[in-house]
Enzyme design. Structure first.
Site, PDB file in Angstrom:
ATOM      1  N   GLU A   1      17.516   2.246   5.546  1.00 33.51           N
ATOM      2  CA  GLU A   1      18.379   2.002   4.392  1.00 33.51           C
ATOM      3  C   GLU A   1      19.424   3.110   4.257  1.00 33.51           C
ATOM      4  OE1 GLU A   1      15.168  -0.504   1.668  1.00 33.51           O
ATOM      5  OE2 GLU A   1      15.454   1.642   1.324  1.00 33.51           O
TER       6      GLU A   1
ATOM      7  N   GLY B   1      12.388   3.144  -1.031  1.00 29.93           N
ATOM      8  CA  GLY B   1      11.376   3.257   0.000  1.00 29.93           C
ATOM      9  C   GLY B   1      10.077   2.564  -0.317  1.00 29.93           C
TER      10      GLY B   1
ATOM     11  N   GLY C   1       9.531  -0.403  -0.037  1.00 31.11           N
ATOM     12  CA  GLY C   1       9.333  -1.377   1.036  1.00 31.11           C
ATOM     13  C   GLY C   1       9.239  -0.760   2.414  1.00 31.11           C
TER      14      GLY C   1
ATOM     15  N   GLY D   1      18.548  -2.854  -3.378  1.00 30.45           N
ATOM     16  CA  GLY D   1      17.861  -2.596  -4.632  1.00 30.45           C
ATOM     17  C   GLY D   1      17.466  -1.139  -4.754  1.00 30.45           C
TER      18      GLY D   1
END
Length: 219
Positions: free
Chosen positions: A103, A95, A97, A82
């Protein structure tokens, strides 16, 4: 449709980008959680996954999906993740999360970055969402000062430690008109582990959930 329904719609649509027999890159966040739920329905058709966070790894293993370490994989066809924001050129802020570094590592393994998001994440200029920056703790005060010098208000995200054991800064007040340039600049500041601008590793395609269905944007 509400936001959760839009997220679920693009999560299911992303299955079309999963190559049978391959290892798929899997990101982090609420939309990705729905993608993992969908991926579980075809788990017997894939070799496994590379995960960008502990939470995603745990969710996939709960479904019986084999999770490989990034160090075990040289290349993957697609990374599904996402975005907190995405512009019309495929540049993203990620970022929210707290998994931006991992990632970006998984994104670097992928031939294609498939962004899955609801329509509220599409913006003209990045920066409305606070920019996450992972930093080594001893450098955080200096990096806060550096952002202040360019008009950004950086604050340490309270009670958050990344999977790598570092702090996160959230930077407000920026209008990121040159995402590639700012990504390079901030990455060079001593103490910055990773910046949540995904310009070099921008989306190849975005599946955007809208009230009229999934809108595909290619970059």
């Amino acid at each position: 449709m509400n936001q959760d329904e839009l997220k679920a719609m693009v999560a299911r649509a992303a299955l079309e980008h999963v190559k049978p027999g391959s290892i798929v890159g899997v990101g982090t966040g609420s939309t990705v959680n729905l993608f993992i739920d969908a991926l579980a329905t075809i788990k017997d058709r894939i070799k496994g996954a590379v995960s960008s966070s502990v939470k995603s790894t745990e969710r996939m293993r709960g479904y019986g999906i084999r999770v490989f370490e990034a160090s075990e994989v040289e290349r993957i066809p697609a990374y599904i993740d996402g975005a907190d924001e995405i512009d019309h050129r495929g540049n993203m802020i990620k970022g929210g999360g707290a998994a931006l570094t991992r990632e970006k590592i998984v994104a670097d393994l992928a031939e294609r970055f498939v962004c899955i998001a609801d329509a509220s994440k599409l913006v003209e200029v990045l920066g409305r969402f606070p920019l996450p920056v992972e930093v080594i703790p001893m450098a955080s005060a200096q990096i806060v000062r550096r952002f202040k010098a360019i008009g950004g208000d950086a604050q340490v995200r309270a009670n958050v430690v990344t999977d790598n054991g570092n702090q996160l800064l959230d930077v407000r007040g920026l209008a990121i008109k040159d995402p590639p340039g700012m990504e390079i600049e901030v990455s060079l500041w001593p103490g910055v582990v990773e910046v949540g601008i995904f310009a070099k590793h921008h989306a190849s395609v975005c599946l955007l959930g809208t009230p009229t269905g999934v809108k595909r944007m290619d970059f």
